[in-house]
Design a protein around this motif. Sequence first.
Motif, PDB file in Angstrom:
ATOM      1  N   ILE A 315      -0.468 -33.191  10.956  1.00 22.84           N
ATOM      2  CA  ILE A 315      -0.018 -32.513  10.964  1.00 22.84           C
ATOM      3  C   ILE A 315      -0.671 -31.826   9.351  1.00 22.84           C
ATOM      4  N   THR A 316      -1.148 -30.704   9.043  1.00 19.39           N
ATOM      5  CA  THR A 316      -1.280 -29.834   7.506  1.00 19.39           C
ATOM      6  C   THR A 316      -0.084 -29.027   7.378  1.00 19.39           C
ATOM      7  N   PHE A 317       0.040 -29.153   6.237  1.00 17.01           N
ATOM      8  CA  PHE A 317       0.817 -28.725   5.524  1.00 17.01           C
ATOM      9  C   PHE A 317       0.286 -27.390   4.378  1.00 17.01           C
ATOM     10  N   LEU A 318       0.246 -26.485   3.928  1.00 15.84           N
ATOM     11  CA  LEU A 318      -0.439 -25.567   3.623  1.00 15.84           C
ATOM     12  C   LEU A 318       0.457 -24.454   2.208  1.00 15.84           C
ATOM     13  N   TRP A 319       0.281 -24.875   1.244  1.00 13.10           N
ATOM     14  CA  TRP A 319       1.358 -23.553   0.445  1.00 13.10           C
ATOM     15  C   TRP A 319       0.131 -23.251  -0.567  1.00 13.10           C
ATOM     16  N   GLY A 320       0.076 -22.161  -0.968  1.00 12.53           N
ATOM     17  CA  GLY A 320      -0.574 -21.727  -1.996  1.00 12.53           C
ATOM     18  C   GLY A 320      -0.695 -19.542  -1.355  1.00 12.53           C
ATOM     19  N   ASP A 321      -1.857 -18.682  -2.267  1.00 11.44           N
ATOM     20  CA  ASP A 321      -2.039 -17.457  -1.877  1.00 11.44           C
ATOM     21  C   ASP A 321      -2.087 -17.091  -1.183  1.00 11.44           C
ATOM     22  N   GLU A 322      -1.696 -16.100  -0.640  1.00  9.32           N
ATOM     23  CA  GLU A 322      -1.444 -15.538   0.830  1.00  9.32           C
ATOM     24  C   GLU A 322      -2.614 -14.860   1.151  1.00  9.32           C
ATOM     25  N   ILE A 323      -3.069 -15.470   2.699  1.00 11.38           N
ATOM     26  CA  ILE A 323      -4.444 -15.051   2.934  1.00 11.38           C
ATOM     27  C   ILE A 323      -5.747 -16.196   2.705  1.00 11.38           C
ATOM     28  N   GLU A 381       7.295  -1.515  12.917  1.00  9.94           N
ATOM     29  CA  GLU A 381       6.453  -0.050  12.129  1.00  9.94           C
ATOM     30  C   GLU A 381       5.398  -0.868  11.446  1.00  9.94           C
ATOM     31  N   TRP A 382       5.308  -2.086  10.889  1.00 10.28           N
ATOM     32  CA  TRP A 382       3.546  -2.176  10.024  1.00 10.28           C
ATOM     33  C   TRP A 382       3.029  -1.706  11.191  1.00 10.28           C
ATOM     34  N   GLY A 383       2.493  -1.155  12.293  1.00 12.10           N
ATOM     35  CA  GLY A 383       1.630  -0.644  13.417  1.00 12.10           C
ATOM     36  C   GLY A 383       0.353  -1.234  13.605  1.00 12.10           C
ATOM     37  N   ALA A 384       0.000  -0.602  14.546  1.00  7.32           N
ATOM     38  CA  ALA A 384      -0.668  -1.045  15.815  1.00  7.32           C
ATOM     39  C   ALA A 384      -2.773  -1.317  15.042  1.00  7.32           C
ATOM     40  N   GLY A 385      -3.298  -2.588  14.971  1.00  8.00           N
ATOM     41  CA  GLY A 385      -4.167  -2.407  14.598  1.00  8.00           C
ATOM     42  C   GLY A 385      -4.872  -2.003  15.434  1.00  8.00           C
ATOM     43  N   ASP A 386      -6.586  -1.782  14.630  1.00  6.28           N
ATOM     44  CA  ASP A 386      -8.078  -1.302  15.798  1.00  6.28           C
ATOM     45  C   ASP A 386      -8.190  -2.117  16.274  1.00  6.28           C
ATOM     46  N   VAL A 387      -7.789  -2.852  17.423  1.00  8.62           N
ATOM     47  CA  VAL A 387      -8.193  -3.748  18.770  1.00  8.62           C
ATOM     48  C   VAL A 387      -9.125  -3.477  19.458  1.00  8.62           C
ATOM     49  N   ASN A 419       5.612  -9.891  19.267  1.00  3.50           N
ATOM     50  CA  ASN A 419       4.733  -8.431  18.882  1.00  3.50           C
ATOM     51  C   ASN A 419       3.808  -8.760  19.166  1.00  3.50           C
ATOM     52  N   PRO A 420       2.584  -7.574  20.061  1.00  2.63           N
ATOM     53  CA  PRO A 420       1.529  -7.968  19.838  1.00  2.63           C
ATOM     54  C   PRO A 420       0.879  -8.232  18.783  1.00  2.63           C
ATOM     55  N   PHE A 421      -0.502  -8.393  18.520  1.00  2.00           N
ATOM     56  CA  PHE A 421      -1.208  -8.494  17.123  1.00  2.00           C
ATOM     57  C   PHE A 421      -1.266  -7.283  16.271  1.00  2.00           C
ATOM     58  N   GLU A 422      -0.979  -7.334  15.204  1.00  2.00           N
ATOM     59  CA  GLU A 422      -0.747  -6.290  13.765  1.00  2.00           C
ATOM     60  C   GLU A 422      -1.810  -6.953  12.836  1.00  2.00           C
ATOM     61  N   GLY A 423      -1.865  -8.019  12.810  1.00  2.88           N
ATOM     62  CA  GLY A 423      -2.588  -8.663  10.960  1.00  2.88           C
ATOM     63  C   GLY A 423      -2.103  -8.352   9.956  1.00  2.88           C
ATOM     64  N   GLY A 424      -2.184  -9.247   8.621  1.00  5.59           N
ATOM     65  CA  GLY A 424      -1.720  -8.928   7.912  1.00  5.59           C
ATOM     66  C   GLY A 424      -0.866 -10.322   6.922  1.00  5.59           C
ATOM     67  N   SER A 425      -0.967 -11.340   7.376  1.00  2.98           N
ATOM     68  CA  SER A 425      -0.669 -12.277   7.105  1.00  2.98           C
ATOM     69  C   SER A 425      -1.398 -13.174   7.060  1.00  2.98           C
ATOM     70  N   ASP A 426      -0.988 -14.815   6.862  1.00  6.67           N
ATOM     71  CA  ASP A 426      -1.689 -16.361   6.647  1.00  6.67           C
ATOM     72  C   ASP A 426      -2.449 -16.528   8.460  1.00  6.67           C
TER      73      ASP A 426
END
Length: 573
Positions: A315-323, A381-387, A419-426
Amino acid sequence: MKNIALLPLTFVLLSCAQPTAEPPNPSAAYFDMVRPEITGDLAYETTAYVEQFWRLAGNAGFDSSIYRIVSELQKAGYVTEETANDGDRLVYRIEKRALFKPTWEPVNGELSIKGDASPLLSFATNRNMLPIYSTSTPEAGIGGEVVFVEDIEGIAAGSLKGKIALADANPRQAFEQAVQKGGALALLTYNNPDYLQPEKNVTSIQFRSIPYQEGKDAWCIALSWEAREKLKQALDKGKVELNVKIETKIYPSEELTVVANVRGSQVPDERLVFSAHVQEPGANDNASGTGTQVEMAAVTARLVNNGSFDPKRTITFLWGDEIVSTRRYIEEDSLRASNIKWGISLDMVGENTAVTGGSFLIEKMPDPSAIWTRGNDKHTEWGAGDVTLADMKPHYFNDFILNRFLEQGVAANWAVSYNPFEGGSDHVPFLEANIPGLLLWHFTDKFYHTDNDRLDKVSKATEKNVATAALASAFTLVNADHQTALSVIGEIKKAATDRLNAEAELSKQAVKGGASASDETQILSAWADWYVKALSSVKDMEVGGSSGEVIKTIEASQKEILQLSGEIIGQLR
């Protein structure tokens, strides 16, 4: 095709999907193990420490947060990789890399209308008023007449020279036009999105940025709804002069990332990775993810040290800069990446939903709901991606994690949704590398990215619930055995049957309303295909590989799903 004659679907659905017993819970023992250990105290204490800082990779607040994490890891028994022995199972390292451009941190700021007794904005109460990479003004500040600019794109060269420009625009977008082209002395902007309810949360300012320009002054202030309205009202009465004071620091630095591992006893190269980003100035975003993951790492260490838990995989735990940190962890070592079996991002996981208005959500890997969002599925309200169908990621991970969190939701009277996939994080770097990856988060949060995202919006109980369900999930996966795989097959088959029945009813109503039967067939076929492939992914779950019984059970379940979908689709043609 309109007005198509449909046979009743009820008989078909009941005949193909006979009632079955609920699949046995593969995580019950691990929930029993972790629930007494997780209090939320360490998560909340760490969140409180981290949220006091305005955190950008490389700045003092970010680094102080990183070293607080390290201190808690050391207390829990983690040792540095450099000093660890072969038998040490709890290890960590701090990765240090030079930043490509200097870091930045705000110190102080004030915006005043000349002649007014009190400032329009003050950093003490609005710490997002200074966009990233704003430079310091002279100590006495700068002064000038404010001019409202309605058409940013239409600014003539030099037309704002000596003026302070005010625009309803993103500062990054407006800076080039108003300052670099128009010659404005400074820039004021307002652009809080509607979902923040700015007319109610009148003091909120979302954090923003302007382009970094080495050696050049860049004076900019972002406004709250309240400050903008006061300024516009003053402008309606005549000429308005302002004084702007900004104090920031811009300096070369290094980027820090913490990686902690609980080494597996049987297949240590295979791993589950938790990732929480430290940068961003908010309490929920993402001091709460940082703090919750710290308690998860500490509890895991305690259970390993006292002999209660023996993880077979790492099990790995990682902390850092987003993405950035997560993507690098995956891309810099292809052999390591090939053995990452699951990735989970903790981002905005601690919300007091009664205050923020957000809901706890699991953002799914791309499945057909990201394309055809209907029925109970709903984008934030983040909104759907182009999937597209080519982007589908069929895997048991979606339903497995959702079921574990729903179980904790029932036990703790805690609302859990998805929620369905939207993206934007790690979770995105995992998915880009074809690694199963999910996001744990809250939305829509009316304080998202604003300077009102402070500790009073965080719930220790929520952090406790997230940590509990996340660890029980992880423990189950890293130690998955024959019975785990069979249980998950049962869960996936049930989820597939429930989904196909629900989609069948939606398609039936859509065709009655004039929708094309061929279009509805495509949706149903996509779901059947997704779940058939999700079942195949269970073959890789068990430590050491799947047994013949597991493979036969998968194949039998796939046939049942295909039979059900075939009969449903047959009624639409």
